[in-house]
Design a protein around this motif. Structure first.
Motif, PDB file in Angstrom:
ATOM      1  N   ALA A 205      44.069  61.424  42.984  1.00 22.89           N
ATOM      2  CA  ALA A 205      44.635  61.330  44.374  1.00 22.89           C
ATOM      3  C   ALA A 205      46.181  60.940  44.242  1.00 22.89           C
ATOM      4  O   ALA A 205      46.763  61.156  45.349  1.00 22.89           O
ATOM      5  CB  ALA A 205      43.975  59.932  45.144  1.00 22.89           C
ATOM      6  N   PHE A 206      46.715  60.230  43.329  1.00 19.66           N
ATOM      7  CA  PHE A 206      47.928  60.009  42.935  1.00 19.66           C
ATOM      8  C   PHE A 206      48.433  60.684  41.739  1.00 19.66           C
ATOM      9  O   PHE A 206      47.425  60.720  40.711  1.00 19.66           O
ATOM     10  CB  PHE A 206      48.378  58.514  43.145  1.00 19.66           C
ATOM     11  CG  PHE A 206      48.171  57.930  44.589  1.00 19.66           C
ATOM     12  CD1 PHE A 206      49.214  58.085  45.607  1.00 19.66           C
ATOM     13  CD2 PHE A 206      46.894  57.376  44.880  1.00 19.66           C
ATOM     14  CE1 PHE A 206      49.013  57.630  46.613  1.00 19.66           C
ATOM     15  CE2 PHE A 206      46.814  56.751  45.923  1.00 19.66           C
ATOM     16  CZ  PHE A 206      47.525  57.029  46.940  1.00 19.66           C
ATOM     17  N   ASN A 207      49.591  61.058  41.477  1.00 17.90           N
ATOM     18  CA  ASN A 207      50.232  61.616  40.140  1.00 17.90           C
ATOM     19  C   ASN A 207      50.549  60.294  39.389  1.00 17.90           C
ATOM     20  O   ASN A 207      50.404  59.128  39.798  1.00 17.90           O
ATOM     21  CB  ASN A 207      51.034  62.629  40.373  1.00 17.90           C
ATOM     22  CG  ASN A 207      52.486  62.186  40.954  1.00 17.90           C
ATOM     23  OD1 ASN A 207      52.683  61.075  40.557  1.00 17.90           O
ATOM     24  ND2 ASN A 207      52.961  62.853  41.514  1.00 17.90           N
ATOM     25  N   GLN A 208      50.695  60.803  38.227  1.00 13.91           N
ATOM     26  CA  GLN A 208      51.046  59.815  37.099  1.00 13.91           C
ATOM     27  C   GLN A 208      52.228  58.919  37.499  1.00 13.91           C
ATOM     28  O   GLN A 208      52.156  57.464  37.540  1.00 13.91           O
ATOM     29  CB  GLN A 208      51.431  60.315  35.582  1.00 13.91           C
ATOM     30  CG  GLN A 208      51.338  59.138  34.685  1.00 13.91           C
ATOM     31  CD  GLN A 208      50.353  58.257  34.324  1.00 13.91           C
ATOM     32  OE1 GLN A 208      49.254  58.880  33.697  1.00 13.91           O
ATOM     33  NE2 GLN A 208      50.231  57.261  34.649  1.00 13.91           N
ATOM     34  N   ASP A 209      53.289  59.547  37.941  1.00 14.42           N
ATOM     35  CA  ASP A 209      54.417  58.621  38.334  1.00 14.42           C
ATOM     36  C   ASP A 209      54.260  57.683  39.345  1.00 14.42           C
ATOM     37  O   ASP A 209      54.445  56.547  39.809  1.00 14.42           O
ATOM     38  CB  ASP A 209      55.603  59.657  39.005  1.00 14.42           C
ATOM     39  CG  ASP A 209      56.130  60.420  37.881  1.00 14.42           C
ATOM     40  OD1 ASP A 209      56.069  59.947  36.634  1.00 14.42           O
ATOM     41  OD2 ASP A 209      56.807  61.442  37.782  1.00 14.42           O
TER      42      ASP A 209
END
Ligand SMILES: [Zn+2]
Length: 455
Positions: A205-209
């Motif tokens: 749902a969210f990227n790594q950053d």
């Protein structure tokens, strides 16, 4: 006045075995002595002495995955829409008490609507009501690809939802700061939901950053982070970000494991809910044969492959049940997770019981004073008739729990019976099938269609 209790056996939580002929001395709300009866301090005249030499003493158990606002919900709409927030608080309080009565003296609520879990925690802490020691988050922080954004885009996440939908990192950081201001114990982030890559893997749902930024902000403000992460991608991003506790991690692989070990993440597999989706769902339940059921079936195998490896490698495991659904009602199945650890994840009963007490307590606020029989810790424990180290499933038998002690005193709770229809049946769903003429004809053949009496 101190209290001296003599136990036949004592599982302190500090190791995986129990010791015979042990005595604990309680002074105020904490243990003043834990050790062999032969070396125990002599009781003073005013002291109380209790003989439990036919019983085993076990630290108060801990469930790190209970959602007090769900209300034994039958569907997501029940959770998000169908009870006023005020009612959820009252209902959540008594459901918290059901945990205490079942020997769970502490718990974590990782995600609930509005400030309900916080208010239940504060009311118990203020001494207004008896209840387990609670650590809690606010609503889950989620994105369009995360859990809790169930509804059509034009509807969004309602104010009463268990999730807070963010559409930018600025919004996410603002929500973290707001929740910290309001006094949460940790931040809960939905790292995946039900959306998939074309190859079938769950989408993060969210990227790594993004997850790294949110985790850094929570840590900067002195708060731990839990993620809901079933898929490989979301588990890997969570582990690399250094979140404190990852729920599920069902599709974890070696890369995830390395990152977890490097960043000291713990896992709360929460297999009880998946197990119950597979074993309890009846053909008459709306979820039967649907995507969520299929997901549980698909998840069980990989989970039972990856998680034992993580246990062997030394990742701490915490026990949680996702209690609050109709399939995991409060006060009923919390010890099932320990049984699953033993049956499917390669734990010894002693290891599972440590997970369900002192290891899980370690996640809670003030947890270093909970979860074990040790001088200086809170005297929270159960007096148990049986041998859970021989058969861990005994812990599910509530008749064996003879006494629950919290803060140095026995708990006596009289809990009312719930009227089921008033508690969780708020959604208007009525039909499980579509009754076309063809379907009705089909059902008439199997005599499943009733006639109206006058017909
Ligand atoms: Zn959950």
């Amino acid at each position: 006045m101190a209290t001296h209790i003599k136990f036949g056996r004592l599982f302190t939580g500090l190791k995986t075995t129990a010791d015979k002929d042990q005595t604990v001395v309680i002074d105020g709300d904490k243990f003043a002595y834990v050790g062999p009866s032969a070396q125990a301090p002599k009781p003073a005249t005013a002291d109380q002495t209790i003989d439990r030499s036919r019983m085993i003493g076990i630290p108060g158990m801990v469930d790190v995955h209970v959602h007090l606002t769900y209300g034994n919900a039958m569907c997501e709409e029940d959770i998000d829409l169908y009870a006023p927030i005020e009612f959820r608080a009252l209902r959540g309080l008594i459901n918290a008490q059901r945990l205490l009565a079942a020997g769970y003296t502490a718990m974590a609520d990782p995600g609930g609507s509005n400030r309900v879990p916080l208010s239940i925690r504060n009311a118990i802490n203020a001494g207004l009501f008896p209840g387990p020691r609670i650590s809690c988050s606010g609503p889950y922080i989620t994105s369009r690809q995360g859990l809790t954004d169930w509804y059509p885009t034009w509807f969004g996440a309602p104010k009463t939802s268990i999730g807070h939908l963010v559409t930018s990192m600025d919004e996410a950081i603002e929500e973290i700061r707001t929740q910290v201001k309001d006094g949460v114990d940790y931040i809960k982030i939905a790292m995946d939901g039900i959306q998939r890559h074309p190859n079938g893997d769950l989408l993060a749902a969210f990227n790594q950053d993004e997850i790294t930024r949110m985790t850094e902000e929570a840590h900067r403000l002195g708060k731990k982070v839990i993620t809901h992460a079933r898929g490989r991608e979301s588990t890997l991003y969570s582990a690399r970000a250094g979140v404190d506790l990852i729920f599920h991690a069902s599709w974890m692989d070696d890369e995830c494991l390395d990152a977890m070990l490097e960043n000291k993440c713990a896992i709360g597999p929460t297999l009880t809910l998946i197990n119950h989706a597979i074993t309890f769902l009846q053909p008459s339940d709306p979820g039967y044969g649907k995507e969520r059921y299929a997901l549980a079936m698909r998840e069980w195998g990989p989970a039972c492959q990856g998680l034992p490896k993580a246990h062997k490698a030394g990742v701490p495991f915490m026990t949680g049940t996702d209690s609050g659904f109709s399939g995991t009602p409060y006060g009923e199945w919390h010890a099932k997770e320990m049984e699953i650890f033993v049956k499917f994840l390669g734990f010894t009963p002693g290891e599972a019981l440590r997970s369900g007490t002192v290891v899980s307590a370690g996640f809670l606020t003030g947890g270093d004073k909970l979860g074990a029989f040790e001088k200086g810790r809170f005297a929270d424990f159960i007096v148990f008739d049986g041998d859970p180290l021989a058969d861990i499933a005994q812990l599910l038998d509530k008749t064996r729990i003879k006494e629950v002690w919290q803060g140095g005193a026995p708990i006596a709770l009289k809990l009312p019976t719930m009227k089921r229809e008033g508690v969780s049946d708020f959604s208007y769903k009525m039909w499980n099938d579509m009754y076309s003429q063809a379907r009705v004809a089909e059902l008439a053949e199997t005599k499943r269609i009733r006639r109206v009496a006058a017909e």
